[in-house]
Scaffold this active site. Sequence first.
Site, mmCIF file in Angstrom:
data_model
loop_
_atom_site.group_PDB
_atom_site.id
_atom_site.type_symbol
_atom_site.label_atom_id
_atom_site.label_comp_id
_atom_site.label_asym_id
_atom_site.label_seq_id
_atom_site.Cartn_x
_atom_site.Cartn_y
_atom_site.Cartn_z
ATOM 1 N N ASP A 80 0.840 -1.199 0.000
ATOM 2 C CA ASP A 80 0.000 0.000 0.000
ATOM 3 C C ASP A 80 0.876 1.251 0.000
ATOM 4 O O ASP A 80 2.042 1.199 0.418
ATOM 5 C CB ASP A 80 -0.885 0.030 1.258
HETATM 6 N N1 URA Z 1 -1.318 -5.935 3.867
HETATM 7 C C1 URA Z 1 -1.806 -4.676 3.884
HETATM 8 O O1 URA Z 1 -2.839 -4.411 4.463
HETATM 9 N N2 URA Z 1 -1.092 -3.732 3.234
HETATM 10 C C2 URA Z 1 0.075 -3.970 2.604
HETATM 11 O O2 URA Z 1 0.680 -3.045 2.044
HETATM 12 C C3 URA Z 1 0.558 -5.275 2.612
HETATM 13 C C4 URA Z 1 -0.157 -6.247 3.251
#
Ligand code: URA
Length: 242
Positions: free
Chosen positions: A103
Amino acid sequence: MRLDKFLVDCGMGSRTQVKTLLKKKRVTVNGQIETSPKTQINENKDEITCAGQVLGYEKFVYYMLNKPEGVISATEDKSHRTVIDLLDQTAIDKEVFPVGRLDIDTTGLLLLTNNGQLAHAMLSPKKHVDKLYEAQVAGIMTADDIEAFAAGIELKDFICQPADLEILKTDQEANTSLVRLTIKEGKFHQVKRMVAARGKEVTTLKRLSVGPLVLDESLAKGSWRRLRDSELAALQIFDVEL
Ligand code: URA
């Protein structure tokens, strides 16, 4: 392949820069000076030198990035900086892409490569590759949460595979927890959603490892380095050409 492409791929510079090198008679193919960018060479057989140095052809390149917040795990985007913007010209010339997504606000280990087979193998749900994350959580994680993670958290659209949750620290006063968790899948926002399913909220998330690949903690956020030979050797478990 064309000699100028080979030289660019070896990191000798842009197409224009390698043209200049050729003009200046700095390049030899099997001992003969070559000046034409169009010369066809066999990258696996011919010996090519530039400024007296023998060049080794790299088909695949591998970058370990400590992803910072604020950049997106994509090769291009209209409104945000991407992880590719943090790398060098060779990465662009070699058309590397991120293996999976973090993310925009997640930090930590991201592998970037132009080896599609490796990416495919590492991302395949069938391979059950462990991904280790460290999360700062708003709320107190408990032994019940450990059990629920181990049993498989049920989300709206799917049931997660059993995940390992380790509670490193809780602060009752601040109502926060520091945890490490290992998941085998990589669904959209998975860690955040799993923690939310237990009534708490991930406030910061960092990826520490993917399979045998471990984040080099000496890399500052936003920094990268090429994978070391020992790391490449560890990736042989994926059974693809490296
Ligand atoms: N899980 C999440 O919620 N975000 C990420 O970036 C990776 C795994």
